[in-house]
Design a protein around this motif. Sequence first.
Motif, short mmCIF file in Angstrom:
data_model
loop_
_atom_site.label_atom_id
_atom_site.label_comp_id
_atom_site.label_asym_id
_atom_site.label_seq_id
_atom_site.Cartn_x
_atom_site.Cartn_y
_atom_site.Cartn_z
N LEU A 160 -2.88 -7.17 -6.34
CA LEU A 160 -2.46 -8.08 -5.28
C LEU A 160 -3.44 -9.25 -5.29
O LEU A 160 -4.65 -9.05 -5.17
CB LEU A 160 -2.47 -7.37 -3.93
N LEU A 161 -2.92 -10.46 -5.47
CA LEU A 161 -3.76 -11.65 -5.55
C LEU A 161 -3.46 -12.59 -4.39
O LEU A 161 -2.30 -12.80 -4.04
CB LEU A 161 -3.52 -12.37 -6.88
N GLY A 171 -6.15 2.40 -4.93
CA GLY A 171 -5.82 2.10 -6.31
C GLY A 171 -5.10 0.80 -6.56
O GLY A 171 -4.53 0.60 -7.63
N ILE A 172 -5.13 -0.09 -5.59
CA ILE A 172 -4.51 -1.40 -5.77
C ILE A 172 -5.61 -2.45 -5.82
O ILE A 172 -6.18 -2.79 -4.78
CB ILE A 172 -3.52 -1.72 -4.64
N PRO A 173 -5.94 -2.94 -7.01
CA PRO A 173 -6.97 -3.98 -7.10
C PRO A 173 -6.51 -5.25 -6.39
O PRO A 173 -5.35 -5.65 -6.50
CB PRO A 173 -7.13 -4.23 -8.60
N ALA A 231 0.82 -1.21 0.00
CA ALA A 231 0.00 0.00 0.00
C ALA A 231 0.85 1.26 0.00
O ALA A 231 0.43 2.29 -0.52
CB ALA A 231 -0.94 0.00 1.20
N SER A 232 2.05 1.19 0.56
CA SER A 232 2.90 2.38 0.62
C SER A 232 3.56 2.69 -0.72
O SER A 232 4.10 3.76 -0.90
CB SER A 232 3.96 2.21 1.71
N ALA A 259 -9.43 -13.84 -11.55
CA ALA A 259 -8.60 -14.85 -12.19
C ALA A 259 -7.14 -14.44 -12.02
O ALA A 259 -6.82 -13.26 -11.96
CB ALA A 259 -8.94 -14.96 -13.65
N ALA A 260 -6.28 -15.42 -11.92
CA ALA A 260 -4.84 -15.15 -11.74
C ALA A 260 -4.25 -14.52 -12.97
O ALA A 260 -4.67 -14.59 -14.05
CB ALA A 260 -4.11 -16.44 -11.41
#
Length: 75
Positions: free
Chosen positions: A16-17, A45-47, A7-8, A74-75
């Motif tokens: 991020l999965l 803003g990080i799905p 996040a930083s 999905a990966a």
Amino acid sequence: MAMVRVASRPGDVRRLLFDLSALTYCDNTGLFSLLGSCQVLDAVGIPVGITETGTVARTAIDRAGLRHRLPRRAA
């Protein structure tokens, strides 16, 4: 915590999965913490997405009523 580092630096990360297929224990506290983390990361803003769930995670997610609230991707 790895998610704080991600996040930083939102410009460095596309998404991020999470693969939850190897979980051997999963309770509501952990699931709602995961949901909150997903929402915060998405807001900056990080799905975030869950790519895989094993029987333990899937059962816990269904029991907590979070099937449609946790982001599947999905990966």
